[in-house]
Motif scaffolding. Structure first.
Motif, PDB file in Angstrom:
ATOM      1  N   GLU A 136      36.867  29.134  29.570  1.00 48.75           N
ATOM      2  CA  GLU A 136      35.594  28.590  29.093  1.00 48.75           C
ATOM      3  C   GLU A 136      34.843  27.826  30.178  1.00 48.75           C
ATOM      4  OE1 GLU A 136      34.010  29.059  26.317  1.00 48.75           O
ATOM      5  OE2 GLU A 136      35.559  30.239  25.313  1.00 48.75           O
ATOM      6  N   ASP A 137      35.576  27.122  31.032  1.00 50.97           N
ATOM      7  CA  ASP A 137      34.923  26.318  32.078  1.00 50.97           C
ATOM      8  C   ASP A 137      34.833  27.060  33.408  1.00 50.97           C
ATOM      9  OD1 ASP A 137      37.566  26.375  32.750  1.00 50.97           O
ATOM     10  OD2 ASP A 137      37.862  24.188  32.766  1.00 50.97           O
ATOM     11  N   ASP A 138      35.216  28.345  33.421  1.00 54.05           N
ATOM     12  CA  ASP A 138      35.177  29.185  34.626  1.00 54.05           C
ATOM     13  C   ASP A 138      36.067  28.666  35.754  1.00 54.05           C
ATOM     14  OD1 ASP A 138      33.473  31.100  33.607  1.00 54.05           O
ATOM     15  OD2 ASP A 138      31.668  30.040  34.255  1.00 54.05           O
ATOM     16  N   ARG A 139      37.034  27.823  35.439  1.00 48.84           N
ATOM     17  CA  ARG A 139      37.932  27.320  36.475  1.00 48.84           C
ATOM     18  C   ARG A 139      38.993  28.362  36.842  1.00 48.84           C
ATOM     19  NH1 ARG A 139      37.484  21.972  37.669  1.00 48.84           N
ATOM     20  NH2 ARG A 139      39.593  21.907  38.514  1.00 48.84           N
ATOM     21  N   PHE A 140      39.254  29.293  35.921  1.00 49.63           N
ATOM     22  CA  PHE A 140      40.225  30.339  36.195  1.00 49.63           C
ATOM     23  C   PHE A 140      39.600  31.701  35.866  1.00 49.63           C
ATOM     24  CE2 PHE A 140      43.743  33.187  35.157  1.00 49.63           C
ATOM     25  CZ  PHE A 140      44.565  33.015  36.259  1.00 49.63           C
ATOM     26  N   ILE A 141      39.641  32.633  36.823  1.00 49.91           N
ATOM     27  CA  ILE A 141      39.062  33.970  36.665  1.00 49.91           C
ATOM     28  C   ILE A 141      40.133  35.013  36.966  1.00 49.91           C
ATOM     29  CG2 ILE A 141      37.373  35.622  37.586  1.00 49.91           C
ATOM     30  CD1 ILE A 141      35.546  33.248  38.187  1.00 49.91           C
ATOM     31  N   PHE A 142      40.217  36.026  36.108  1.00 58.18           N
ATOM     32  CA  PHE A 142      41.172  37.113  36.315  1.00 58.18           C
ATOM     33  C   PHE A 142      40.472  38.445  36.038  1.00 58.18           C
ATOM     34  CE2 PHE A 142      44.576  39.952  34.568  1.00 58.18           C
ATOM     35  CZ  PHE A 142      45.182  40.207  35.794  1.00 58.18           C
ATOM     36  N   ASN A 143      40.491  39.338  37.042  1.00 58.24           N
ATOM     37  CA  ASN A 143      39.888  40.660  36.919  1.00 58.24           C
ATOM     38  C   ASN A 143      40.908  41.721  37.308  1.00 58.24           C
ATOM     39  OD1 ASN A 143      37.393  39.332  36.456  1.00 58.24           O
ATOM     40  ND2 ASN A 143      37.000  39.250  38.654  1.00 58.24           N
ATOM     41  N   LYS A 188      41.289  33.899  40.622  1.00 57.84           N
ATOM     42  CA  LYS A 188      40.630  32.796  41.311  1.00 57.84           C
ATOM     43  C   LYS A 188      40.830  31.533  40.472  1.00 57.84           C
ATOM     44  CE  LYS A 188      36.108  31.122  42.846  1.00 57.84           C
ATOM     45  NZ  LYS A 188      34.652  31.438  42.983  1.00 57.84           N
ATOM     46  N   TRP A 189      41.316  30.491  41.118  1.00 54.41           N
ATOM     47  CA  TRP A 189      41.528  29.211  40.445  1.00 54.41           C
ATOM     48  C   TRP A 189      40.757  28.138  41.186  1.00 54.41           C
ATOM     49  CZ3 TRP A 189      45.839  25.326  41.542  1.00 54.41           C
ATOM     50  CH2 TRP A 189      45.732  24.234  40.664  1.00 54.41           C
ATOM     51  N   ASP A 196      39.105  26.187  46.188  1.00 55.86           N
ATOM     52  CA  ASP A 196      39.443  27.375  45.392  1.00 55.86           C
ATOM     53  C   ASP A 196      40.702  28.025  45.954  1.00 55.86           C
ATOM     54  OD1 ASP A 196      37.182  26.977  43.915  1.00 55.86           O
ATOM     55  OD2 ASP A 196      36.001  28.545  44.919  1.00 55.86           O
ATOM     56  N   ILE A 197      41.516  28.559  45.077  1.00 55.87           N
ATOM     57  CA  ILE A 197      42.686  29.338  45.466  1.00 55.87           C
ATOM     58  C   ILE A 197      42.473  30.764  44.976  1.00 55.87           C
ATOM     59  CG2 ILE A 197      45.169  29.660  45.190  1.00 55.87           C
ATOM     60  CD1 ILE A 197      45.416  26.651  44.810  1.00 55.87           C
ATOM     61  N   LEU A 198      42.588  31.740  45.893  1.00 53.89           N
ATOM     62  CA  LEU A 198      42.318  33.141  45.591  1.00 53.89           C
ATOM     63  C   LEU A 198      43.556  33.986  45.875  1.00 53.89           C
ATOM     64  CD1 LEU A 198      38.929  33.447  47.526  1.00 53.89           C
ATOM     65  CD2 LEU A 198      39.218  32.851  45.129  1.00 53.89           C
ATOM     66  N   ALA A 199      43.724  35.032  45.091  1.00 53.83           N
ATOM     67  CA  ALA A 199      44.794  35.993  45.348  1.00 53.83           C
ATOM     68  C   ALA A 199      44.349  37.360  44.851  1.00 53.83           C
ATOM     69  CB  ALA A 199      46.091  35.564  44.655  1.00 53.83           C
ATOM     70  N   GLY A 200      44.820  38.386  45.529  1.00 59.88           N
ATOM     71  CA  GLY A 200      44.458  39.744  45.115  1.00 59.88           C
ATOM     72  C   GLY A 200      45.568  40.723  45.441  1.00 59.88           C
ATOM     73  N   PHE A 201      45.617  41.817  44.698  1.00 54.86           N
ATOM     74  CA  PHE A 201      46.612  42.864  44.926  1.00 54.86           C
ATOM     75  C   PHE A 201      45.978  44.218  44.664  1.00 54.86           C
ATOM     76  CE2 PHE A 201      49.615  45.887  43.075  1.00 54.86           C
ATOM     77  CZ  PHE A 201      50.527  46.009  44.112  1.00 54.86           C
TER      78      PHE A 201
END
Length: 232
Positions: A136-143, A188-189, A196-201
Motif C-alpha cells: 500500500e505504501d509502495d515500500r515493497f515492489i515485486f514483479n 525493490k525494498w 533502496d535495496i534491489l534484487a533481480g533474477f
C-alpha cells in the motif's frame, strides 16, 4: 609548378589494406519506409486492451566492387502487438502481451562455405505473461514475468576463411527456426527515504528447432542445441 599533397593521386593500398580490398569492397544501402500506430481501449475499470500495428518496407541494394555485381531486393513485414492488462487490486496488475518483431535481411560480401551471398529478414513472435505488485505504501515492489520468443530465420554470423589467403571473412546466415523461453523477477525494498535495496533474477533457455542449410553447410545436426550468443 608546386605539387601539393592534397592534389596528389591516392596511394595504392598495401599490406593489410590490400588484403582487405581483395576480400570485401561493397556498400549496402537500405531505404526503409514504415507506418505505425498504437491505441489503448479501457474495456472496463479493471481491463485495458492495447493494440499496435507497424508495417516496414525495406528496399535493399548492394554495390559490390569486388564481384562487379549490384543485387537488389525488397522486403516488407506487418508487425501487430496486442496487450491485455487486468488491475486486480489497486496494487496488483496482471498482464499478457503478444508482439511480432522484425529485423531486415541483407547481402554478404560473397558466398562462402558457411553462408550465402544474401540472408533473409528475421521475424519473431513474442509472448509474455506477468504481474506487477506493491504494498500500500509502495515500500515493497515485486514483479515477475515468463516469456516465449519463437524466431523465424534468426540471423547469425559466421567467420569464413578467405580463399587463397587465409584471412577471416564475416558474413550472416539464417537459422530457419529457434525458440527462447525464460522467466525473470525483481524486488525493490525502500528501507528508508534515502536507501533502496534491489534484487533481480532471470533465466533463459534457447534451442535450435531447425538448423537449415546455408552456404552448403548442413546445420540440421545442431537441432536441439543452444542458440549461439543467448546467455542463460
Amino acid at each position: 609548378t608546386a605539387d601539393f599533397g592534397f592534389f596528389a593521386e591516392p596511394a595504392a593500398p598495401t599490406g593489410t589494406q590490400a588484403l582487405l580490398a581483395t576480400l570485401s569492397d561493397f556498400v549496402s544501402t537500405y531505404n526503409t519506409f514504415a507506418l505505425f500506430g498504437f491505441a489503448d481501449y479501457k474495456v472496463s475499470d479493471a481491463f485495458t486492451l492495447s493494440f499496435g500495428l507497424r508495417w516496414d518496407n525495406d528496399d535493399i541494394s548492394q554495390d559490390n566492387q569486388l564481384l562487379r555485381t549490384n543485387p537488389t531486393k525488397t522486403q516488407s513485414e506487418l508487425q501487430p502487438k496486442v496487450s491485455l492488462s487486468y488491475q486486480a487490486t489497486d496494487n496488483i496488475l496482471i498482464y499478457g502481451n503478444y508482439g511480432r518483431g522484425y529485423r531486415s535481411g541483407g547481402f554478404n560480401s560473397d558466398a562462402t562455405a558457411l553462408y550465402d551471398s544474401d540472408y533473409d529478414g528475421e521475424t519473431s513472435n513474442s509472448y509474455e505473461l506477468g504481474f506487477k505488485s506493491s504494498t500500500e505504501d509502495d515500500r515493497f515492489i515485486f514483479n515477475a514475468a515468463a516469456f516465449l520468443i519463437d524466431f523465424t530465420n534468426q540471423q547469425q554470423y559466421a567467420v569464413a576463411i578467405g580463399a587463397g589467403n587465409g584471412a577471416l571473412v564475416l558474413g550472416n546466415y539464417n537459422l530457419p527456426r529457434t525458440e527462447v523461453t525464460g522467466v525473470e523477477a525483481e524486488i525493490k525494498w525502500r528501507a528508508s527515504k534515502y536507501f533502496d535495496i534491489l534484487a533481480g533474477f532471470g533465466y533463459t533457455s534457447s534451442v535450435i528447432k531447425e538448423g537449415g542449410n546455408a552456404g552448403g553447410t548442413d546445420r540440421t545436426g545442431f537441432e536441439g542445441n543452444t542458440t549461439p550468443f543467448v546467455p542463460r
